[in-house]
Every structure is written in C-alpha cells, then in structure tokens.
Design an enzyme around this catalytic site. Sequence first.
Site, PDB file in Angstrom:
ATOM      1  N   HIS A 154      -0.700  41.391  25.650  1.00  0.00           N
ATOM      2  CA  HIS A 154       0.009  41.785  26.878  1.00  0.00           C
ATOM      3  C   HIS A 154       0.148  43.302  26.938  1.00  0.00           C
ATOM      4  CE1 HIS A 154       1.271  37.549  27.060  1.00  0.00           C
ATOM      5  NE2 HIS A 154       1.482  37.771  28.342  1.00  0.00           N
ATOM      6  N   LYS A 158       5.897  44.916  27.512  1.00  0.00           N
ATOM      7  CA  LYS A 158       6.489  43.603  27.196  1.00  0.00           C
ATOM      8  C   LYS A 158       7.459  43.731  26.021  1.00  0.00           C
ATOM      9  CE  LYS A 158       5.432  38.744  26.809  1.00  0.00           C
ATOM     10  NZ  LYS A 158       6.471  38.414  27.791  1.00  0.00           N
TER      11      LYS A 158
END
Length: 265
Positions: A154, A158
């Site tokens: 990600h 995040k």
Amino acid sequence: MKIGIVGCAGRMGQMLVREVLQTPGAHLAGGTERPGTDAVGRDIGELVGFGKLGIAVSASAAEMFQHVDAVIDFTVPPASVEHAKIAASLGKVLIIGTTGMSEAQSRQVEEQAQKARIVMAPNMSVGVTLAAALVEQVARVLDDMYDIEIVEMHHRHKVDAPSGTALGLGRAAAMGRGVSLDQVACKSRDGQTGVRPRGEIGFATLRGGDVVGDHTVIFAAEGERFEITHKASSRQIFAKGAVRAALWCKGRRHGLYSMKDVLGL
Ligand code: NAD
C-alpha cells in the site's frame, strides 16, 4: 436513498461524495468532518470539485444521521464505533469501511447491529470479495503441505499493518482450512526465526509511493506455487462497493453484513 458521508474531506470521503453524486438511486444528503477541521462549514460539492450543492459540511454526526437513510463511514476506529451507536439509536443503515479496529471495537460494532443494518468490510471492492471467496475455496481443497503466504503493498500514508484486506484474506484461508487465523498467523519475521511451522499463514507488508492496494495469496508446495492476486489501481472501486452496499441494505433486517452478503456469495 438519502446518503450521508462521515469524514467527507478524507481521501475516501471525497471519493464517496463523488460516487454518491453519480449513482442512480442515491442522493447525497449530508457530510461531516472532525470538529475544528478546515472542511467544517464549507460546501460539500465545492470541497470535492463538483461545484456548489448548497450542503455545508457539518461537525455533528448525530445531527446528520437524523435526516439520512444511510451513512458511509471510512474514518478511524473510535469514530466508527461512535457512528455505529448513533445508527443503532436511530435504526439507520451504516456502511463501515474503516480498518484497523481492535477486537473490542469490532465487538462493539457487532452489538450495535442488533438495532441497525451495518455492512462492515475491510475491503469494499467487488474483485477483492471474489478473491476472498476463491481463497477460501482453494484453501479447502489444498492441505497444509501448501504453505500460505499473503503479500500486500500500500501507499506510504497507510497507518495499519497488515492491511485489513490482507487479514480478511488470511481469515478466508483459515476458514477454508477449518482453523482460527489467530492461532496460525505469523504477521512478521525477523532474525533467527527457525523453520516455517506447518500450517502457518504468513504475512508480508510493503509500504511505498501511491500504491492503492495490491494483495497476493500464495499457496506454495514442493513443485508448484498457486497464486491469487488482486491489484487496485483506483480507490473508486471501494467507493463503488460501499454505495452498492448502502443501496443493497434497503428493506433488509437489522444485522451485521459483509460484502459477501451484498454480492450474494
Ligand atoms: P483519511 O485520513 O484520508 O480520511 C479519514 C477522514 O476521517 C479524515 O478526513 C478525518 O478528518 C475524518 N475523521 C476522523 N474522525 C472523524 C470523526 N469523528 N468525524 C468525522 N470525520 C472524522 O483516510 P482514508 O485513506 O480515506 O482512509 C480512511 C479509512 O478507510 C482507513 O481506515 C482506511 O484503511 C480505510 N479504507 C478502507 C477501504 C475499504 O474498502 N474498506 C478502502 C480504502 C481505505
């Protein structure tokens, strides 16, 4: 269906506002942000680059819930728990995409679902929901001579790891094998780990750049490797799934639902 978006200035919040505005059968009826943030009081349409809509961003979720049928929530765990309590007190629909909830927080949401229709999913995309169903099926067929490893990547912003989606895929694999993920999960490895225990489900987390969300579940045995991969290239898929979930709730009974229920899997 009149829909409100809590956390409407967030990355997902803005996508959700745009998605509701473009979905037939959905009507944008409000948006909230944390009290004291710049977005409060601004026009929600202008906030997302859609032009003036005449709806101001509110700082009060309790007030917004009163005049909507459904609320979509991609915020932070303590806020989502509070929103579940409000949804239950008013018998409304709540779609929760927030990840990183503790077990206690998830339980609190579950309790509120006795008096509300709540759909909660760590990943609202149709593709990931299908991938999870496939993972469960494959794990049911392949025995523990196949080592299961889940790799995810990600974007650098995040804040939780492994991703809620990776954990959801892990739970699907564990369910297929008839074991509890908590008992077999290995969420990180470092140093002298010893050999891999049979039956373990391993996770590896990568973070960087603007990656929306890549997940691969690997079934590795002697002589072959079977992989199921999903790659998200736009966050719009999560918003699409969330709005679809809200519309699906119309006429349902109170309870806690998942995206599997929404897709009829
Ligand atoms: P973000 O930080 O950009 O947005 C969160 C927003 O929530 C912020 O604008 C923040 O001010 C607001 N907020 C926090 N507390 C609030 C409160 N009490 N009332 C109103 N607003 C409040 O984060 P993001 O990237 O949009 O992600 C949000 C969450 O959604 C994360 O948990 C993320 O992991 C999750 N997510 C889930 C999916 C899915 O499909 N389920 C997909 C993408 C992201």
